[in-house]
Motif scaffolding. Sequence first.
Motif, PDB file in Angstrom:
ATOM      1  N   ASN A 147       0.855  -1.175   0.000  1.00  0.00           N
ATOM      2  CA  ASN A 147       0.000   0.000   0.000  1.00  0.00           C
ATOM      3  C   ASN A 147       0.902   1.240   0.000  1.00  0.00           C
ATOM      4  OD1 ASN A 147      -2.214   1.672   0.082  1.00  0.00           O
ATOM      5  ND2 ASN A 147      -2.485   1.520   2.295  1.00  0.00           N
ATOM      6  N   PRO A 148       1.000   1.953  -1.135  1.00  0.00           N
ATOM      7  CA  PRO A 148       0.217   1.837  -2.364  1.00  0.00           C
ATOM      8  C   PRO A 148       0.431   0.502  -3.088  1.00  0.00           C
ATOM      9  CG  PRO A 148       1.416   3.927  -2.288  1.00  0.00           C
ATOM     10  CD  PRO A 148       1.968   3.075  -1.219  1.00  0.00           C
ATOM     11  N   ASP A 323      -5.532   8.140   7.010  1.00  0.00           N
ATOM     12  CA  ASP A 323      -6.742   8.451   6.237  1.00  0.00           C
ATOM     13  C   ASP A 323      -6.492   9.488   5.154  1.00  0.00           C
ATOM     14  OD1 ASP A 323      -6.437  10.726   7.765  1.00  0.00           O
ATOM     15  OD2 ASP A 323      -8.404  10.618   8.739  1.00  0.00           O
ATOM     16  N   THR A 465      -3.437   4.241  -6.418  1.00  0.00           N
ATOM     17  CA  THR A 465      -3.495   2.880  -5.876  1.00  0.00           C
ATOM     18  C   THR A 465      -3.338   2.835  -4.362  1.00  0.00           C
ATOM     19  OG1 THR A 465      -1.113   2.540  -6.170  1.00  0.00           O
ATOM     20  CG2 THR A 465      -2.548   1.950  -8.021  1.00  0.00           C
ATOM     21  N   TRP A 466      -3.265   3.995  -3.738  1.00  0.00           N
ATOM     22  CA  TRP A 466      -3.141   4.035  -2.277  1.00  0.00           C
ATOM     23  C   TRP A 466      -4.496   3.835  -1.622  1.00  0.00           C
ATOM     24  CZ3 TRP A 466      -5.166   8.100   0.861  1.00  0.00           C
ATOM     25  CH2 TRP A 466      -4.852   7.996   2.221  1.00  0.00           C
ATOM     26  N   ARG A 467      -4.545   3.002  -0.597  1.00  0.00           N
ATOM     27  CA  ARG A 467      -5.786   2.714   0.128  1.00  0.00           C
ATOM     28  C   ARG A 467      -5.735   3.363   1.504  1.00  0.00           C
ATOM     29  NH1 ARG A 467      -3.711  -2.012  -1.537  1.00  0.00           N
ATOM     30  NH2 ARG A 467      -3.271  -2.684   0.597  1.00  0.00           N
ATOM     31  N   PRO A 468      -6.670   4.264   1.828  1.00  0.00           N
ATOM     32  CA  PRO A 468      -6.679   4.870   3.172  1.00  0.00           C
ATOM     33  C   PRO A 468      -6.783   3.800   4.252  1.00  0.00           C
ATOM     34  CG  PRO A 468      -8.165   6.043   1.700  1.00  0.00           C
ATOM     35  CD  PRO A 468      -7.733   4.798   0.977  1.00  0.00           C
TER      36      PRO A 468
END
Length: 477
Positions: A147-148, A323, A465-468
């Motif tokens: 992550n990303p 976040d 592609t980054w996920r909080p």
Amino acid sequence: MAPQRFHEQFAHIRRSLPDVPLAMGPDDSAEFLYEKGVVLVRDGEDARIAEDAVRAHFTAVPELDQDRVRRDGPAAGRSGVTRLRVGDPGEGRPDADRTVAHALRALRPHEERAGRRLVSRNHVVHIAVNACPGDEPVPAPLAAGTNPAPDTSPHDPDTAVDVLVVDTGLTRDHRSFAPLAHVTGDPQLEETDGDGVLRQYAGHGTFIAGVVAAVAPNTDVTVLNTLNDAGAVLESEFGEKLFEAVDRHGWPDLLSLSAGTANGRSDGLLGIDAFMRELRERRTLLVAAAGNNASATPFWPAAYATLPGYENSVLSVGALRGDGEFGACFTNHGPWVNVYAPGERLTSALTGFDTPVPYVYQHSTYDSCRYGFTYACTCCFPRHTGVLSEARENTGGKPDQVVFEGLATWSGTSFATPVAAGLVAAHMTAHKESDPRAARRQLLASHDAWAEVRGAHVPALLPPTWRPVPIRSAGTA
């Protein structure tokens, strides 16, 4: 007694630089580290002025010894600075040095008349920062991925953006992770100790390379082990090491640097002044970490981003919390920080892909955020007990051990920096832009995300592609 990460790392860095007596500054505070008994001056006429002024000042102060004032060797190559010895580093408290303070005071009138800086402490430049990253790495399952997450765009060697990472080198099995197939460079020296336990900082450069490759796969990333010794090097040597890095590699499109120091001033570092002036005349973009002191004090070289003449050649990067909406508790901040990127609990490559590697935590977590934040930040979660904290507290507690099997979750402006570097590189590829400084300007002009950092509305760079990461309150950690 709560852990004291800066003081613990001060002791750790002193052990890694056994021949260099170190002090804390300024005025015994924990803002930066520097060499005892020595100040830096530019070689030539400045060195002569400094030596004469310090001798005259010390002659007027009975408890100081002007006979100890001498130039300590020739100037350091292209960086053009030399060490002026002003005292006996074996005298006085182990964590402060009044002779250096007196030497700086002696040169103030001369600097005012000259209208420029003549003298500096010899600071310790180290991995960003609080003398270490925002936290220590936590094992992450391979199945969950990074992550990303890796961008699926192709790698084209003819158009790939050249990224140079000056850091700790690469772990021995990094090629076992597919996104790092195009990454080259130096090995991480002394990756493990005699018992096979991962050393502190080992994998820092590999983690950064993994972040760049995930955000911008059309890159040729080279990682050098310039900062191998506990991520620390004296300012008097750092400028020369940066010159050596670009001489060896060539001036890259992007230079990613997750290290630096504060110095209590607003005009940069004397030891890297020559390098920064040459950088300004090149096409390379320096992407530099803002540091992890939760401070507005300028952190160098990142803070060059707002010095006149350097605005286009440096991009300074702070860290967002998981976040992406607010600044991470540890991030440095202020008008000298250009942009913020995710830097809390990122997941990237570390080591252990071929053979699992154990790690013993060095710092204990805090009962609550050391900076006063109320979410479950990296200060206090996940909980663990560390060697350095227990040694300092002398409680006899047993440190926690984990095992890495490839991926890790880690936090710090160290890792927000390669996110930003990757986004500049991705912009260059997507828009067929060959000028990294033009890409910097275009990216900052076109971003559409904002975050709040210490009450300020700041530009945020968020990879697609980054996920909080969900944010929890400290009470539910």
